[in-house]
Design a protein around this motif. Structure first.
Motif, mmCIF file in Angstrom:
data_model
loop_
_atom_site.group_PDB
_atom_site.id
_atom_site.type_symbol
_atom_site.label_atom_id
_atom_site.label_comp_id
_atom_site.label_asym_id
_atom_site.label_seq_id
_atom_site.Cartn_x
_atom_site.Cartn_y
_atom_site.Cartn_z
ATOM 1 N N LEU A 44 0.797 -1.224 -0.069
ATOM 2 C CA LEU A 44 0.107 0.138 -0.135
ATOM 3 C C LEU A 44 0.827 1.293 -0.029
ATOM 4 N N VAL A 45 2.135 1.012 0.138
ATOM 5 C CA VAL A 45 3.154 2.156 0.101
ATOM 6 C C VAL A 45 3.491 2.548 -1.396
ATOM 7 N N VAL A 46 2.990 1.676 -2.371
ATOM 8 C CA VAL A 46 3.636 1.657 -3.660
ATOM 9 C C VAL A 46 2.433 2.260 -4.481
ATOM 10 N N ALA A 47 2.853 3.308 -5.389
ATOM 11 C CA ALA A 47 1.915 3.983 -6.086
ATOM 12 C C ALA A 47 1.185 3.219 -7.081
ATOM 13 N N GLY A 48 2.057 2.245 -7.711
ATOM 14 C CA GLY A 48 1.392 1.536 -8.712
ATOM 15 C C GLY A 48 0.273 0.654 -8.521
ATOM 16 N N TYR A 49 -0.075 0.339 -7.338
ATOM 17 C CA TYR A 49 -0.971 -0.596 -6.515
ATOM 18 C C TYR A 49 -2.347 0.350 -6.663
ATOM 19 N N TYR A 50 -2.315 1.699 -6.710
ATOM 20 C CA TYR A 50 -3.661 2.502 -6.751
ATOM 21 C C TYR A 50 -4.210 2.746 -8.231
ATOM 22 N N ASP A 51 -5.474 2.675 -8.615
ATOM 23 C CA ASP A 51 -6.013 2.758 -9.683
ATOM 24 C C ASP A 51 -6.401 4.181 -10.133
ATOM 25 N N TYR A 52 -6.512 4.996 -9.173
ATOM 26 C CA TYR A 52 -7.392 6.409 -9.460
ATOM 27 C C TYR A 52 -6.574 7.349 -8.608
ATOM 28 N N TRP A 53 -6.290 8.463 -9.249
ATOM 29 C CA TRP A 53 -5.445 9.620 -8.922
ATOM 30 C C TRP A 53 -6.158 11.064 -9.093
ATOM 31 N N GLY A 54 -5.864 11.664 -8.004
ATOM 32 C CA GLY A 54 -6.528 13.104 -8.333
ATOM 33 C C GLY A 54 -5.336 14.048 -8.906
ATOM 34 N N GLN A 55 -5.637 15.242 -9.297
ATOM 35 C CA GLN A 55 -4.846 16.159 -9.982
ATOM 36 C C GLN A 55 -3.697 16.685 -9.258
ATOM 37 N N GLY A 56 -3.888 16.699 -7.660
ATOM 38 C CA GLY A 56 -2.641 17.308 -7.211
ATOM 39 C C GLY A 56 -3.095 18.655 -6.475
ATOM 40 N N ALA A 57 -2.596 18.563 -5.248
ATOM 41 C CA ALA A 57 -2.930 20.076 -4.608
ATOM 42 C C ALA A 57 -1.453 20.449 -4.159
ATOM 43 N N GLN A 58 -1.045 21.924 -4.243
ATOM 44 C CA GLN A 58 0.122 22.364 -3.815
ATOM 45 C C GLN A 58 0.108 22.512 -2.398
#
Length: 126
Positions: A107-121
């Motif tokens: 669960l610490v690996v980004a590749g295991y997640y399917d959906y992502w937000g656009q990001g917040a600075q």
């Protein structure tokens, strides 16, 4: 179509607080893990924290005791409360959601997640 939208980023002085929110539309799998990652300037994306469908949270050592991840499944929203912010917390913060349940160690690996937000600075000044 799943869409994750972050909000709540901004600029703050060291020692201050910010609260990020991530609204999940079209995401019916609120029982699966969700997470926050961040990408500091000129660095790789790194895991910050994750939370499973039962609300059990795990944190990176760099934020443990200062950040709190939580979720409101009814409102389909993920949160990250950030306190005692430091300049090294400056980064673009991304929320992520899984469509299944990977092994906990993954669960610490980004590749295991399917959906992502656009990001917040998030910018923390000294």
């Amino acid at each position: 179509q799943v869409q994750l939208v972050e909000s709540g980023g901004g600029s703050v002085q060291a020692g201050g607080s910010l609260r990020l929110s991530c609204a999940a539309s079209g995401y019916s799998r609120m029982r699966y893990p969700m997470a926050w990652f961040r990408q500091p300037p000129e660095k790789e994306r790194e895991w910050v924290a994750h939370i499973d469908g039962d609300g059990i949270a795990t944190y990176a050592d760099s934020v443990k005791g200062r950040f709190t991840i939580s979720r409101d499944n009814a409102k389909r929203t993920l949160f990250l409360q950030m306190d005692s912010l430091k300049p090294e917390d400056t980064a673009i913060y991304y929320c992520a959601a899984a469509s299944w349940t990977p092994e906990n160690r993954n669960l610490v690996v980004a590749g295991y997640y399917d959906y992502w937000g656009q990001g917040a600075q998030v910018t923390v000044s000294s």
